[in-house]
Design a protein around this motif. Structure first.
Motif, PDB file in Angstrom:
ATOM      1  N   ALA A  56       0.817  -1.213   0.000  1.00  0.00           N
ATOM      2  CA  ALA A  56       0.000   0.000   0.000  1.00  0.00           C
ATOM      3  C   ALA A  56       0.850   1.262   0.000  1.00  0.00           C
ATOM      4  O   ALA A  56       1.968   1.285   0.531  1.00  0.00           O
ATOM      5  CB  ALA A  56      -0.922   0.001   1.220  1.00  0.00           C
ATOM      6  N   ALA A  57       0.319   2.316  -0.606  1.00  0.00           N
ATOM      7  CA  ALA A  57       0.950   3.631  -0.540  1.00  0.00           C
ATOM      8  C   ALA A  57       1.090   4.039   0.923  1.00  0.00           C
ATOM      9  O   ALA A  57       0.216   3.749   1.747  1.00  0.00           O
ATOM     10  CB  ALA A  57       0.115   4.651  -1.300  1.00  0.00           C
ATOM     11  N   GLY A  58       2.201   4.680   1.253  1.00  0.00           N
ATOM     12  CA  GLY A  58       2.447   5.101   2.627  1.00  0.00           C
ATOM     13  C   GLY A  58       3.240   4.115   3.444  1.00  0.00           C
ATOM     14  O   GLY A  58       3.781   4.460   4.498  1.00  0.00           O
ATOM     15  N   ASP A  59       3.325   2.861   2.985  1.00  0.00           N
ATOM     16  CA  ASP A  59       4.090   1.847   3.702  1.00  0.00           C
ATOM     17  C   ASP A  59       5.568   1.931   3.348  1.00  0.00           C
ATOM     18  O   ASP A  59       5.961   2.519   2.335  1.00  0.00           O
ATOM     19  CB  ASP A  59       3.596   0.437   3.358  1.00  0.00           C
ATOM     20  CG  ASP A  59       2.274   0.098   4.027  1.00  0.00           C
ATOM     21  OD1 ASP A  59       1.727   0.953   4.753  1.00  0.00           O
ATOM     22  OD2 ASP A  59       1.790  -1.027   3.814  1.00  0.00           O
ATOM     23  N   VAL A  60       6.392   1.321   4.188  1.00  0.00           N
ATOM     24  CA  VAL A  60       7.796   1.061   3.883  1.00  0.00           C
ATOM     25  C   VAL A  60       7.870  -0.388   3.425  1.00  0.00           C
ATOM     26  O   VAL A  60       7.232  -1.263   4.014  1.00  0.00           O
ATOM     27  CB  VAL A  60       8.686   1.268   5.126  1.00  0.00           C
ATOM     28  CG1 VAL A  60      10.124   0.869   4.827  1.00  0.00           C
ATOM     29  CG2 VAL A  60       8.605   2.699   5.615  1.00  0.00           C
ATOM     30  N   ALA A  61       8.639  -0.655   2.354  1.00  0.00           N
ATOM     31  CA  ALA A  61       8.768  -2.028   1.852  1.00  0.00           C
ATOM     32  C   ALA A  61      10.229  -2.357   1.616  1.00  0.00           C
ATOM     33  O   ALA A  61      11.011  -1.512   1.169  1.00  0.00           O
ATOM     34  CB  ALA A  61       7.980  -2.202   0.553  1.00  0.00           C
ATOM     35  N   LEU A  62      10.589  -3.601   1.924  1.00  0.00           N
ATOM     36  CA  LEU A  62      11.903  -4.130   1.588  1.00  0.00           C
ATOM     37  C   LEU A  62      11.691  -5.492   0.946  1.00  0.00           C
ATOM     38  O   LEU A  62      10.971  -6.337   1.490  1.00  0.00           O
ATOM     39  CB  LEU A  62      12.795  -4.240   2.820  1.00  0.00           C
ATOM     40  CG  LEU A  62      14.235  -4.683   2.540  1.00  0.00           C
ATOM     41  CD1 LEU A  62      15.221  -3.929   3.438  1.00  0.00           C
ATOM     42  CD2 LEU A  62      14.419  -6.185   2.709  1.00  0.00           C
ATOM     43  N   VAL A  63      12.275  -5.682  -0.230  1.00  0.00           N
ATOM     44  CA  VAL A  63      12.153  -6.931  -0.975  1.00  0.00           C
ATOM     45  C   VAL A  63      13.529  -7.565  -1.048  1.00  0.00           C
ATOM     46  O   VAL A  63      14.482  -6.941  -1.526  1.00  0.00           O
ATOM     47  CB  VAL A  63      11.607  -6.690  -2.396  1.00  0.00           C
ATOM     48  CG1 VAL A  63      11.425  -8.013  -3.128  1.00  0.00           C
ATOM     49  CG2 VAL A  63      10.303  -5.903  -2.355  1.00  0.00           C
ATOM     50  N   LEU A  64      13.652  -8.818  -0.566  1.00  0.00           N
ATOM     51  CA  LEU A  64      14.910  -9.554  -0.580  1.00  0.00           C
ATOM     52  C   LEU A  64      14.735 -10.813  -1.418  1.00  0.00           C
ATOM     53  O   LEU A  64      13.819 -11.603  -1.170  1.00  0.00           O
ATOM     54  CB  LEU A  64      15.312  -9.928   0.853  1.00  0.00           C
ATOM     55  CG  LEU A  64      16.482 -10.897   1.031  1.00  0.00           C
ATOM     56  CD1 LEU A  64      17.785 -10.301   0.477  1.00  0.00           C
ATOM     57  CD2 LEU A  64      16.643 -11.269   2.503  1.00  0.00           C
ATOM     58  N   VAL A  65      15.604 -10.998  -2.420  1.00  0.00           N
ATOM     59  CA  VAL A  65      15.550 -12.182  -3.280  1.00  0.00           C
ATOM     60  C   VAL A  65      16.646 -13.145  -2.852  1.00  0.00           C
ATOM     61  O   VAL A  65      17.838 -12.825  -2.950  1.00  0.00           O
ATOM     62  CB  VAL A  65      15.694 -11.801  -4.764  1.00  0.00           C
ATOM     63  CG1 VAL A  65      15.634 -13.051  -5.637  1.00  0.00           C
ATOM     64  CG2 VAL A  65      14.614 -10.814  -5.172  1.00  0.00           C
ATOM     65  N   LEU A  66      16.249 -14.317  -2.379  1.00  0.00           N
ATOM     66  CA  LEU A  66      17.205 -15.335  -1.947  1.00  0.00           C
ATOM     67  C   LEU A  66      17.634 -16.222  -3.116  1.00  0.00           C
ATOM     68  O   LEU A  66      18.799 -16.609  -3.213  1.00  0.00           O
ATOM     69  CB  LEU A  66      16.595 -16.195  -0.836  1.00  0.00           C
ATOM     70  CG  LEU A  66      16.147 -15.423   0.410  1.00  0.00           C
ATOM     71  CD1 LEU A  66      15.378 -16.334   1.351  1.00  0.00           C
ATOM     72  CD2 LEU A  66      17.347 -14.797   1.111  1.00  0.00           C
ATOM     73  N   ASP A  67      16.694 -16.537  -4.002  1.00  0.00           N
ATOM     74  CA  ASP A  67      16.961 -17.329  -5.216  1.00  0.00           C
ATOM     75  C   ASP A  67      16.019 -16.865  -6.304  1.00  0.00           C
ATOM     76  O   ASP A  67      14.888 -16.468  -6.028  1.00  0.00           O
ATOM     77  CB  ASP A  67      16.728 -18.833  -4.962  1.00  0.00           C
ATOM     78  CG  ASP A  67      17.750 -19.441  -4.022  1.00  0.00           C
ATOM     79  OD1 ASP A  67      18.949 -19.397  -4.356  1.00  0.00           O
ATOM     80  OD2 ASP A  67      17.348 -19.946  -2.964  1.00  0.00           O
ATOM     81  N   GLY A  68      16.471 -16.959  -7.567  1.00  0.00           N
ATOM     82  CA  GLY A  68      15.628 -16.597  -8.695  1.00  0.00           C
ATOM     83  C   GLY A  68      15.627 -15.100  -8.932  1.00  0.00           C
ATOM     84  O   GLY A  68      16.568 -14.393  -8.572  1.00  0.00           O
ATOM     85  N   THR A  69      14.539 -14.614  -9.535  1.00  0.00           N
ATOM     86  CA  THR A  69      14.409 -13.187  -9.828  1.00  0.00           C
ATOM     87  C   THR A  69      13.021 -12.700  -9.435  1.00  0.00           C
ATOM     88  O   THR A  69      12.082 -13.486  -9.289  1.00  0.00           O
ATOM     89  CB  THR A  69      14.657 -12.884 -11.321  1.00  0.00           C
ATOM     90  OG1 THR A  69      13.766 -13.678 -12.105  1.00  0.00           O
ATOM     91  CG2 THR A  69      16.093 -13.176 -11.722  1.00  0.00           C
ATOM     92  N   CYS A  70      12.903 -11.370  -9.313  1.00  0.00           N
ATOM     93  CA  CYS A  70      11.666 -10.757  -8.843  1.00  0.00           C
ATOM     94  C   CYS A  70      11.445  -9.458  -9.607  1.00  0.00           C
ATOM     95  O   CYS A  70      12.393  -8.698  -9.844  1.00  0.00           O
ATOM     96  CB  CYS A  70      11.798 -10.476  -7.349  1.00  0.00           C
ATOM     97  SG  CYS A  70      10.458  -9.528  -6.624  1.00  0.00           S
ATOM     98  N   ASP A  71      10.200  -9.189 -10.015  1.00  0.00           N
ATOM     99  CA  ASP A  71       9.845  -7.942 -10.683  1.00  0.00           C
ATOM    100  C   ASP A  71       9.090  -7.044  -9.721  1.00  0.00           C
ATOM    101  O   ASP A  71       8.186  -7.496  -9.001  1.00  0.00           O
ATOM    102  CB  ASP A  71       8.966  -8.211 -11.908  1.00  0.00           C
ATOM    103  CG  ASP A  71       9.769  -8.736 -13.090  1.00  0.00           C
ATOM    104  OD1 ASP A  71      10.996  -8.489 -13.127  1.00  0.00           O
ATOM    105  OD2 ASP A  71       9.185  -9.395 -13.965  1.00  0.00           O
TER     106      ASP A  71
END
Length: 196
Positions: free
Chosen positions: A133-148
């Motif tokens: 959601a807008a207003g949130d803080v996000a962190l995306v961590l990729v351990l294996d593979g790929t992410c869009d």
């Protein structure tokens, strides 16, 4: 340990986990790598816990831990006990002087600390697409593979194995989705709690 401010994020701030300097624990029981932090409000880090021993106390903070590798950790403080198990987000207080017992050897744990009652924290493994959601803080961590990642201030970002991205000033929703089959992706969100 003081919490560091992240770089202002109008675009995706992509970094390699392996490039982060390890911070040795005072008791010699492991090392921590800080992925992102903001003043004394929140911090996201990855800890390599190598042996049994005390956890640092963080008064006034709520902790959420998510075991990335290994069989888990059991935390004790007096009559209190908390079990950290693989791929499960567990919330507990930073006020206690926890002692850790490893279950079956060393573990790698993603830790989120936030000012108590200031954020709702969610940590989860993504098997499908997710919306932040807008207003949130996000962190995306990729351990294996790929992410869009798309939307928000990200435009379009692709993360590879061992990379992560942080988004702190989302003006519109963010979309996160695995780009390869079997990708192992962890999504952290911190949602500010409205003051009453």
């Amino acid at each position: 340990m003081s919490l560091r401010d992240p770089v202002p994020m109008n675009t995706a701030n992509v970094r390699a986990l392996a490039a982060l300097p390890p911070e040795a624990w005072r008791n010699g029981g492991g090392v921590t790598r800080t992925l992102a932090a903001h003043a004394n409000a929140w911090r996201v880090s990855v800890a390599e816990v190598e042996r049994d021993g005390p956890y640092s106390r963080f008064a006034g903070m709520t902790r959420v831990s998510f075991v990335l590798r290994g069989a888990g950790v059991v935390l004790h403080e007096g009559a209190l006990e908390v079990s950290l198990t693989p791929n499960e987000a567990v919330e507990y207080t930073g006020d206690a002087a926890w002692n850790a017992r490893l279950v079956g050897g060393p573990v790698t744990v993603l830790n989120v600390m936030s000012a108590a009652q200031k954020y709702r924290v969610a940590v989860r493994a993504l098997g499908a697409g997710a919306r932040v959601a807008a207003g949130d803080v996000a962190l995306v961590l990729v351990l294996d593979g790929t992410c869009d990642i798309s939307g928000g201030s990200a435009e379009h970002t692709r993360l590879a194995s061992g990379e992560y991205a942080t988004f702190a000033n989302l003006r519109e929703p963010l979309r996160v989705a695995p780009a390869t089959r079997g990708a192992r992706i962890v999504l952290v969100t911190l949602s500010p709690v409205a003051s009453t």
